[in-house]
Design an enzyme around this catalytic site. Structure first.
Site, PDB file in Angstrom:
ATOM      1  CG  ASP A 190     -46.947 -60.239 -13.622  1.00  0.00           C
ATOM      2  OD1 ASP A 190     -46.480 -60.701 -14.678  1.00  0.00           O
ATOM      3  OD2 ASP A 190     -47.017 -59.021 -13.385  1.00  0.00           O
ATOM      4  CG  HIS A 261     -47.285 -59.051 -17.392  1.00  0.00           C
ATOM      5  ND1 HIS A 261     -45.988 -59.421 -17.154  1.00  0.00           N
ATOM      6  CD2 HIS A 261     -47.233 -57.784 -17.885  1.00  0.00           C
ATOM      7  CE1 HIS A 261     -45.176 -58.411 -17.486  1.00  0.00           C
ATOM      8  NE2 HIS A 261     -45.907 -57.410 -17.932  1.00  0.00           N
ATOM      9  CD  GLU A 340     -43.920 -54.497 -19.234  1.00  0.00           C
ATOM     10  OE1 GLU A 340     -42.875 -53.846 -19.233  1.00  0.00           O
ATOM     11  OE2 GLU A 340     -44.208 -55.335 -18.345  1.00  0.00           O
TER      12      GLU A 340
END
Ligand code: ACM
Length: 539
Positions: A190, A261, A340
């Protein structure tokens, strides 16, 4: 009169026994054929074939750890024995994880439809044991027939935002096993840290595995702690974890996040970004520690614009990374993230705009879809399947992808309607980073997901017809660790909600009973004490 008293006592004894049995998840069928007890003691022996070794080891390790003795393994016995068998024929062809367990005066018999089933029978046996240490452990005469409702029963753990050492990962895997769950989703990469050693790209862990500081308190933070923080798992450690899990019939699914990410990977290899020379951006309200003029591992939480550029360099990099990942993880599924991913960088990038034109894509969502589909194609050629967060629906689903529905249930419903497999992890029921009390006094990410809410969950949405329901493989709790920096906080967040989820996933829905679960959870809390774990509502 004497007869009446005997009948009354017998009834009372049955009733008391039924009340005392506290297995979580609740088995499909429990009967008490007659009154009586088997006493498990150090002289009890195990009769089992060598292929049951994983179940035997788990049973003996548990007895040793919590009761101070273990049992001998023999080939034959006539009394005081536990028999584990897995017949070669499958008694329940549609449910290989099924088992039966019977306890009578002289013996305990556990029979699985597969080795997994036998292992789950052992888990039920462990929950029939008294919760206080003794070398005489009475177990009521009982007969159990049991099988799980769902094939996918998962727990996730984010080790990027906060790192958990390998010994603790093994403990987490034990908790998964003790709840008859079968999948550990390991979120390894991440923005705040890359946690898996990749031999071809050593900087991923040397640089991407560490950050120069972390915000203090809730985002955007009350300053920065300025502490160098990180860690990673070596390939040897990963192999060890995968084997440890396999011995407990648990599949480890690695997650390598893309295209978003990805700040930690970009900090290590800036060429992965559309703009390699731009420094890492962060919210102006968050305090930064150290150099902020180059690409850096993120020190704060959230979603960041700097994502993988869809270049040949990046695809080559990801294929090489995935090659090593596949060597380490034999799982059918590789999780590729997909959530995302802001599109600002791709909008600003002349290369991306040209690629959109060249490939005849509609827009940046089409480009995300192209990205995921390309990775899917690669993994499919290696015999693997992808899982992605529900954003992978946007711009068109990759042909063989399984969707993990997290932004509510809608993504899962849509994917099932498109005849794609689905794993349900909707925030409102399955996010164990949410608070579990309105009066939570530690920092959490927000949200409110009580034990009762988790227990109430049904992974099969009402909107699905019978044909589409079968695409729901199961569900999973997600444990994001922005605000979970210690083992004790982690356990506080997962227990007792994990016990509720295990019942959601295992027990036939018509047999779920919240009041009875609440009774059993009190015994479970005594087991948590015995295991030495922290939990919400500790007593
Ligand atoms: C997610 O919680 N971003 C999958």
């Amino acid at each position: 009169m004497k007869k009446i008293i005997t009948i009354f006592c017998t009834f009372f004894a049955f009733y008391a026994t039924a009340q005392e049995v506290s297995i979580i998840p609740q088995p499909s069928k429990i009967t008490f054929p007659e009154k009586g007890e088997f006493v498990l003691s150090p002289s009890t022996v195990i009769v089992a074939n060598k292929k049951e070794q994983n179940s035997i080891n788990f049973l003996n390790d548990y007895l040793q750890k919590f009761y101070g003795f273990k049992l001998k393994q023999v080939t034959k016995a006539t009394s005081n024995f536990i028999n584990l068998t897995t017949p070669v024929f499958v008694r329940k062809p549609n449910n290989e994880e099924a088992y039966t367990l019977t306890v009578n005066k002289s013996s305990i018999h556990i029979q699985g439809s597969s080795l997994n089933g036998t292992f789950y029978g052992v888990q039920s046996l462990l929950q029939l044991l008294p919760t206080t240490k003794n070398n005489k452990l009475p177990i009521p005469f009982i007969s159990i027939e049991d099988a799980p409702r769902f094939a996918y029963r998962g727990m996730h753990l984010d080790v990027s935002r906060h790192f958990f050492p390998v010994d603790y990962i093994k403990k987490y895997i034990d908790f998964i096993a003790l709840h008859k769950m079968n999948t550990f989703h390991w979120h390894l990469t991440d923005d705040q840290g890359w946690r898996i050693e990749i031999k071809k790209y050593p900087k991923l862990t040397q640089v991407g595995g560490f950050r120069n500081g972390t915000i203090i308190g809730r985002y955007p933070g009350k300053g920065n702690d300025g502490e160098y923080y990180g860690g990673y798992y070596t390939q040897e450690q990963i192999k060890e974890v995968v084997q440890y899990a396999a011995n407990r019939f648990i599949t480890v699914i690695p997650e390598i996040e893309m295209p978003g990410h990805s700040s930690a990977a970009i900090a290590a290899y800036p060429e992965l970004s559309c703009f390699p020379n731009e420094p890492t951006k962060h919210n102006a309200r968050t305090a930064w520690h150290g150099d902020s003029t180059t690409k850096q591992v993120q020190q704060t939480w959230g979603v960041f614009e700097d994502v993988y550029a869809p270049t040949e360099y990046t695809f080559n990099f990801l294929e090489n990374v995935l090659n090593e990942v596949m060597q380490l993880f034999p799982s059918k599924y590789i999780h590729v993230g997909g959530d995302e991913c802001p599109k600002e960088s791709w909008k600003r990038s002349a290369f991306c705009q040209q690629l959109i034109k060249e490939k005849g894509l509609k827009d940046e969502h089409g480009l995300q879809s192209y990205f995921i589909q390309r990775i899917e194609k690669y993994l499919n050629t290696k015999g693997r399947q992808i899982i992605g967060w529900d954003e992978i629906l946007e711009g068109g689903l990759a042909p063989n992808a399984t969707v993990m529905s997290w932004r509510g249930e809608q993504g899962g419903i849509e994917a099932a309607k498109q005849k794609h497999n689905v794993i349900m992890t909707p925030g409102g029921w399955c996010y164990f980073d949410h608070s579990q009390t309105q009066k939570e006094d530690s920092v959490t990410i927000g949200g409110f997901t009580s034990l009762e809410k988790v227990y109430s969950y049904d992974p099969v949405p009402k909107e699905l017809n019978n044909e589409n329901k079968k695409y729901v493989l199961g569900a999973q709790a997600n444990v994001w660790t922005e605000y979970i920096g210690s083992i004790s906080k982690l356990e506080y967040m997962i227990f007792p909600r994990m016990s509720a989820l295990s019942e959601v996933l295992w027990t036939p829905s018509e047999q779920k009973n919240e009041a009875d679960f609440k009774r059993r959870i009190e015994t479970q809390k005594i087991r948590y004490n015995m295991w030495g774990v922290n939990y919400f509502g500790k007593k």
